[in-house]
Scaffold this active site. Sequence first.
Site, PDB file in Angstrom:
ATOM      1  N   GLY A 116       2.700  -8.027  10.920  1.00  0.00           N
ATOM      2  CA  GLY A 116       1.287  -8.135  10.613  1.00  0.00           C
ATOM      3  C   GLY A 116       0.962  -7.572   9.247  1.00  0.00           C
ATOM      4  O   GLY A 116       1.761  -6.853   8.654  1.00  0.00           O
ATOM      5  N   CYS A 117      -0.211  -7.920   8.755  1.00  0.00           N
ATOM      6  CA  CYS A 117      -0.601  -7.488   7.410  1.00  0.00           C
ATOM      7  C   CYS A 117      -0.835  -5.982   7.359  1.00  0.00           C
ATOM      8  O   CYS A 117      -0.277  -5.279   6.522  1.00  0.00           O
ATOM      9  CB  CYS A 117      -1.837  -8.253   6.944  1.00  0.00           C
ATOM     10  SG  CYS A 117      -3.223  -8.220   8.101  1.00  0.00           S
TER      11      CYS A 117
END
Lengths: 346, 346, 346, 346
Positions: A149-150
């Site tokens: 994920g970011c």
Amino acid sequence: MIKAGIIGSTGYAGQELVRLLMQHPDVEIVWYGSRSYIDQQYADVFQNMFQIVDAKCMDDNMDALADAADVIFTATPQGLCASLVNEDVLNKVKIIDLSADFRIKDVEVYEKWYGIKHKSPSYIKEAVYGLCEINREDIKGARLIANPGCYTTCSILTCYPLVKEGLIDPNTIIVDAKSGTSGAGRGAKTANLFCEVNENMKAYGVATHRHTPEIEEQLGYAAGYPITINFTPHLVPMNRGILATAYASLKEGVTEEQIRAAYDKYYANEKFVRVLKPGVCPETRWVEGSNYVDVNFKVDLRTHRVIMMGAIDNLVKGAAGQAVQNMNLAFGLDESTGLNLVPMFP
Amino acid sequence: MIKAGIIGSTGYAGQELVRLLMQHPDVEIVWYGSRSYIDQQYADVFQNMFQIVDAKCMDDNMDALADAADVIFTATPQGLCASLVNEDVLNKVKIIDLSADFRIKDVEVYEKWYGIKHKSPSYIKEAVYGLCEINREDIKGARLIANPGCYTTCSILTCYPLVKEGLIDPNTIIVDAKSGTSGAGRGAKTANLFCEVNENMKAYGVATHRHTPEIEEQLGYAAGYPITINFTPHLVPMNRGILATAYASLKEGVTEEQIRAAYDKYYANEKFVRVLKPGVCPETRWVEGSNYVDVNFKVDLRTHRVIMMGAIDNLVKGAAGQAVQNMNLAFGLDESTGLNLVPMFP
Amino acid sequence: MIKAGIIGSTGYAGQELVRLLMQHPDVEIVWYGSRSYIDQQYADVFQNMFQIVDAKCMDDNMDALADAADVIFTATPQGLCASLVNEDVLNKVKIIDLSADFRIKDVEVYEKWYGIKHKSPSYIKEAVYGLCEINREDIKGARLIANPGCYTTCSILTCYPLVKEGLIDPNTIIVDAKSGTSGAGRGAKTANLFCEVNENMKAYGVATHRHTPEIEEQLGYAAGYPITINFTPHLVPMNRGILATAYASLKEGVTEEQIRAAYDKYYANEKFVRVLKPGVCPETRWVEGSNYVDVNFKVDLRTHRVIMMGAIDNLVKGAAGQAVQNMNLAFGLDESTGLNLVPMFP
Amino acid sequence: MIKAGIIGSTGYAGQELVRLLMQHPDVEIVWYGSRSYIDQQYADVFQNMFQIVDAKCMDDNMDALADAADVIFTATPQGLCASLVNEDVLNKVKIIDLSADFRIKDVEVYEKWYGIKHKSPSYIKEAVYGLCEINREDIKGARLIANPGCYTTCSILTCYPLVKEGLIDPNTIIVDAKSGTSGAGRGAKTANLFCEVNENMKAYGVATHRHTPEIEEQLGYAAGYPITINFTPHLVPMNRGILATAYASLKEGVTEEQIRAAYDKYYANEKFVRVLKPGVCPETRWVEGSNYVDVNFKVDLRTHRVIMMGAIDNLVKGAAGQAVQNMNLAFGLDESTGLNLVPMFP
């Protein structure tokens, strides 16, 4: 030429993947998947691609895609990749999943935080967590890569050296993260309208955001035992960028020199991680459009805490760029192929 | 490898030139000129260049630079290039001047609109106006290239086909242009502070902006006679982008088909000019970070006028990108070398 | 106390009306109409109203509202007000319609530009066009007031004195207008997402925008004959503000002094119209949050044109503020009651 | 009418003070002090005040001002107020100092963090810390009021009830604060240019920001003993607003109900502090332009921490609004006079 297919090519991460792959010397995109825009010209949806991409959007048929492509990127909401993957597909192509489906090893944790039933739990074990700087070797042989994920990419890389080297108490970690709005996706929601986001800041998902267990799991591996942290995301009025400010208590006697040495130990040879000079704080503008992670830290002797800071472009290192980096590793290319992007300022 | 020197490398256009040249396969930057930051690391001024550029800022010594480089880019305020250029320099290197010094053929017009005395009027005649799509052949052999202004590039390319083909009365042209704030430069002025620009729009330089005579001269060449137009620039709260909305009265009997044919005639084979599909208006976001000019038009039968629209990234096609395009032409490279930049969105 | 009801109170204009009326000394809001949020607390939709407004959203029942209120504001899409108005309602309350239903006297023009059938054409004649500075006396006695559009308010007031005094040829008028994004409404559309609007400019509705005939009709009254103009709206990445830049050819021999005298003649005594000092261009930031219209002009002797400029806050003078001004006039209050708002900067 | 003088009226806080005082029923501004713009019309500097303020900027003569005014606001850099104040002045007028000169009781702490010698240490003891919700009674009789800092107002009010009631360990407090750019002032610095701030986030002053000891001192009073905290400010691309996200470890056995009760105990009767409903996070847009502080919290049972959140408009409750609130208290007016400002959205 590697033939690439993208499922979910009309979201922000999918479109960024198109941008990067169009400039990659060894890749040809053969499938622009998008349920919302089937049969429409891709360049009609994203006019920046006019006269660059001449292809129509296609459906999400992973079996057909597996025959047409060498690698499939799934840039879709949670659950879709897990519902489509199967042995036949994995025997034909590599899958790089930008959703969360295969990021968390404990299926119960996944199902609790995401609130959905996992459709392919049997593949969780095989899937490799695609944080290249940490799992490089495993990625090279993987069929199924869980692209991080970011927020997690930024948070983990910011804290990793100090956790790994045992310089901080990992259970004291508090990550206060701020994100540009492209991280919220391209769905037509009132909350994401220009006038609702502009001139505003807010925290959201406080103590409940789904990236929390992902950070905990990975940093727990580094610590050698399970850990619990606080993670608070915030929405900020800008397009791109994540800034993570992380706090932790220093172990007794730890010095600034030890901390810097730890960062250097893990990142000095990492092309995409830049440990900034002492006193320079990471800023999202300096990584925009690139695959860089800028990190630095500050010791506060008054409180015996360290403040760790990291900045990424959420659509590049936080999504599409890291996916390309994973693809490069998985296909035996130089890891930075197609990713020599100089950050764009202003 | 072409050795390039930049005078004025720490302005926004200069820095963009660095970004583009770092990604150009045939160029090596040998001189980062900047009077304001002499002896400082370039990457300390622009942290995006950290671990990418390892060089210090140098002074404006054009004679020394002429020995060190094959091409000199001057991205400086008006007057500096004209004060430094001489025969000795031009015999050694090509100069691409991003300032206005050699754009206007009539020195009196230059001196009137810019309010300064021209230091090298004898070179004005030799200088080639570097609007590649129009002056391509002359650029190929030039020693001294006057890189067009940002507003002018956008305005001229938006109107050129209709003026050239005689489909509009050029003296009725009104260009209402809007620019992002990077066009205002990097000087520390109160008027350009974030809080003064954000959430604001204004016109400025109304009827007096210096790009007016430049547009008039070039469109006058296309018309075959001198013309006078209205040009109004506006400042808009965004970093990059120029949008020109131009109005003109149609000549009697001119049809929409003729207009589209004119745009196609001049731009169908131009890589960097995209004539959009009917009904699609240019938007600055679709060209951001790239060298594209997006143009289109709308005929208003009620008023017998045509509304012509064009969009560019002011720092790329409006400055650094066009400079690279000119360099490519002047050095016999493929015109798009290093400029295959996919616009970045969002 | 005037009892006010609002139909469409959860749009941006409706919410601004609530803000202004909450600070109006002679008004009590008795009805917060909103089909989308019926039975929800108004302050749950707009948290700025928490502990200020304690009321639930109600439906669009104009008949019930007519019994409960003295004045009804309709801040709804086109067509709704016309479908609800009737003699019984108008005998009980005054209606101030913020939609376009009663702005245009020629029903055919309305139906052509808006593409819908008018439901109450019989009331068009009675309706008063609520541009206070021009129709003040008629507004005082009106039952049904058509509140002008945002672009039209700014465009008309910018050009009015010169048209009225015959100093320009009204058929040469070109209005290039730029608007903040709140003018696009609060509907959940992809095109209005933060990441689609931010760092972008575009024209839209070129030669077809619905405010065109409204401007033409009103300026035609001023001219004394029907006129045709060009009007081009643009979307700009900011919340509030409209800037109109208007161009027109000067009549033979008209001087700058005559033009300034014309502006002064009509506006010197107008509280909400500020004719700026010579050389000062209107900027939207200087009117934000207020009911002011700032106007000024520049004569271009080279082209014999005048550039007229005006700035408003689209939600105040372009919508809610003007509605309150109309209400004040219609109810015999001082015109500026509740509108002594100092523009908020930055 | 209270006669008010402002020293530093052309900074952002000074100008906001003018806006608020222009709308205050009991105040007349008699002195617009500004060293930078002496003898210039105030409305030429801030065009929003055109036709509202008709006065010229004056110098910083506090002795003359003391004769002309009943209250003096100093909205200047640190050190100026301390260098001007004296017994004669304080016998004539009340001073509300928006700088930090009299905020910190320990002069050594002040001199260490601010790096300047205090010019009037003898008045530090008399000065009252003007956080109205906490020091209301002392403010009423004060001659010299130290208006709190923007970050500190938000941080203290966010944490105060839990510290005061002993529900958290105050030495575990970490405040991660984010501010709009007006907090950086109106000085012409490159770092605050639009293009440097827009599309960017950064931390600054990490572990060294001057508001740290101010927060520590005030929360230490609430705790009953000296405390040490972490405070990290961030710059965000928006004009107004501060969001504080604060973390602390809960004392053993503390429940969510106790926490809510603590907030209610201190704030239920405070007009300007709004404790939001459970689950609603403070957002800066909901307080913009107003004197409100919105606060709320979230308990994280996994980490035994509480996340406290607060939002203010840095120019209102963080500066000018609080100054007016202090003035109202000091002059015996209703505390909210002139401050019934409905937050402006969008």
